[in-house]
Every structure is written in C-alpha cells, then in structure tokens.
Design an enzyme around this catalytic site. Sequence first.
Site, PDB file in Angstrom:
ATOM      1  N   CYS A   1      -1.641  42.530  99.162  1.00  0.00           N
ATOM      2  CA  CYS A   1      -1.609  43.957  99.685  1.00  0.00           C
ATOM      3  C   CYS A   1      -0.328  43.542  99.916  1.00  0.00           C
ATOM      4  CB  CYS A   1      -2.304  43.464 101.220  1.00  0.00           C
ATOM      5  SG  CYS A   1      -2.468  44.909 101.571  1.00  0.00           S
TER       6      CYS A   1
ATOM      7  N   HIS B   1      -8.153  40.905 100.845  1.00  0.00           N
ATOM      8  CA  HIS B   1      -7.226  39.835 101.019  1.00  0.00           C
ATOM      9  C   HIS B   1      -8.309  38.558 101.167  1.00  0.00           C
ATOM     10  CE1 HIS B   1      -4.330  41.613 103.461  1.00  0.00           C
ATOM     11  NE2 HIS B   1      -4.758  42.515 103.122  1.00  0.00           N
TER      12      HIS B   1
ATOM     13  N   GLU C   1      -7.312  35.503 101.680  1.00  0.00           N
ATOM     14  CA  GLU C   1      -7.135  34.429 102.880  1.00  0.00           C
ATOM     15  C   GLU C   1      -8.237  35.110 104.386  1.00  0.00           C
ATOM     16  OE1 GLU C   1      -5.398  36.819 102.464  1.00  0.00           O
ATOM     17  OE2 GLU C   1      -4.703  37.850 103.943  1.00  0.00           O
TER      18      GLU C   1
END
Lengths: 222, 75
Positions: free
Chosen positions: A86, A196, A198
Amino acid sequence: MRFGVIRFPGSCDEVDAVLACERVPGASAQLLWHGDAELHGVDAVVVPGGFSYGDYLRVGAIARFSPVMESVIRFSREGGLVLGICNGFQVLCEAGLLPGALLPNVERRFICRQVDLEVVQATMPFTADCAAGELLSIPVKHTTGRYYAPADVLESLDADGQIVLRYARDANPNGSSDDIAGVRNAAGNVFGLMPHPEHAVDPLTGSVDGLKIFTSMAHAHG
Amino acid sequence: MHARVLVRPKAGILDPQGVAVERALPALGFEGVANVRVGRLIELEIEDPSQLESMCEKLLANPLIEDYEILEDAG
C-alpha cells in the site's frame, strides 16, 4: 530469517506486518526506524502501509528521501528482498525501485473491502507458495491506489513477467491500468502491491491467503 | 527570490478531483464548464533559482504523472 519492517511517522500497518512476518515458521521481525539508516542486518525489508510523513505533497514523496530508504535502495541494488504494501508500494514507486505510480481512485473515495487477486506470476521470491492463476482473498484499503504507467511501460511489464498480481475479473476497485494490483522490478527482488497481505493471515478475519507472500519470501531466503 | 511552481496532472491522465469539481459546479448554477483539472501551487523563497528545475524533478513533482511550470517573481 529476520524481517525488518520500517516505521515512518504516519505508518499505521507496521505492527500487523511484524505480526504477519512472525507467523512464518522460523522467522522473526523487528521494526526499523525511518531516521536510522542502519538496517540492523535484516534479511528482508517490508515497507508498510499508512500515511508516511502525512502523505504531504504526494503519497510516498517525502518518505522516499528518509535515511532508512537510502539504505533500502542500496540493499535492493545488492539483491535484498523488499516488499512494499500500500503506502509502501507508493514509496517504492517514488523511489524509482518499482515502475509506475499510484493515482487517486477513479471513484474518488476511500475503498476498504476484501478483493480477489489473480496470481499472474507464481515465482520466487514473493509468490512461489501460490499457484499461477490462483485467487487470493486479501483486503484493500486506500484512496490512492490506481496503478498507472505509460502504455509502453505496461507493455514491457507484461512481456517481462513483472505483473505479479491482478485484480480478478470485474473486481478492479480503483481503476488501475490493466487491473494491476502488484508489480515487481526487473531483477525480481522488489515487489509492491496495493492490497494488504498482512491483514489476511488469521482465519479470524476471514482469509489467510496473505501469509503466502511472507512464506514465499522465507522460502526464497532459504 | 520568490518563486511559484505550478504542478498539474499530466494531460491524458484522469484527474478525479477535477471531475468532482466539474460535476459540482452545475449544481451551483455554473453552466458551461468543461475540462476542470486540479493541480497545486507551491510558493517558496529561494536564494538560487537555478535549483528550481532539479527540485521539481526530484521532489516537487513526479514527472511520470505530473507537469510542472516554474514561475519566478521579480523583486
């Protein structure tokens, strides 16, 4: 394997990134402060999401000149693995480590939702744990995520296999050129994506597909 | 010296901010407006204006997506 995750003023996803790295068997992770040019011997660098330096001027524009980024640029030139997520993707584009730039979403609004991504390149070092054509369910959350590169650059990215992830058919959330969600550099050791991974490492949040990016990096490191 | 730098989205690149402004104007009764583009203006005091060009290339603009124009003000 030891991951280093950068923390800029304005980062907000660095802790999730550390936790994602730590889910990889045998891996550890530590934060790297933006003002410290020392990478402390980490094996891979993650440039996380957020709003580095307030995203003043342009997304990623000022973070790109921070002391730690000068070291990350050197690290990448020596073949070190660098993952930008991002805002981290935006920073890597501004730094010239990745081709293209990120522009405001076509729909002019903040988008926060789960999207399907098609794995275009299932190769070392970032997507080897995926299958080509596999769909990954990973969230996006951004206002400035429209990937842009001039037509000739897009053509060469495609020809050279540098387009790693695409938004699935009809799922392009932001108007990115050629549905591009993630690209790598020519050498293959720097990868950036708007979604994302994560945030997709725990069944509690609906998908663990993002973990494959981190485990792939660990396997590439050996 | 006082200088101004105008930074604009490159021609041909969709500018969602410009589109939003363009769509808002008729709602206020302003008709006949087209091709609205929103850029930014950077004002600065500078000792050596010859640095402006490289400042723009390196930081103030991203030449891949933006055009810039340097306006030096006398006095």
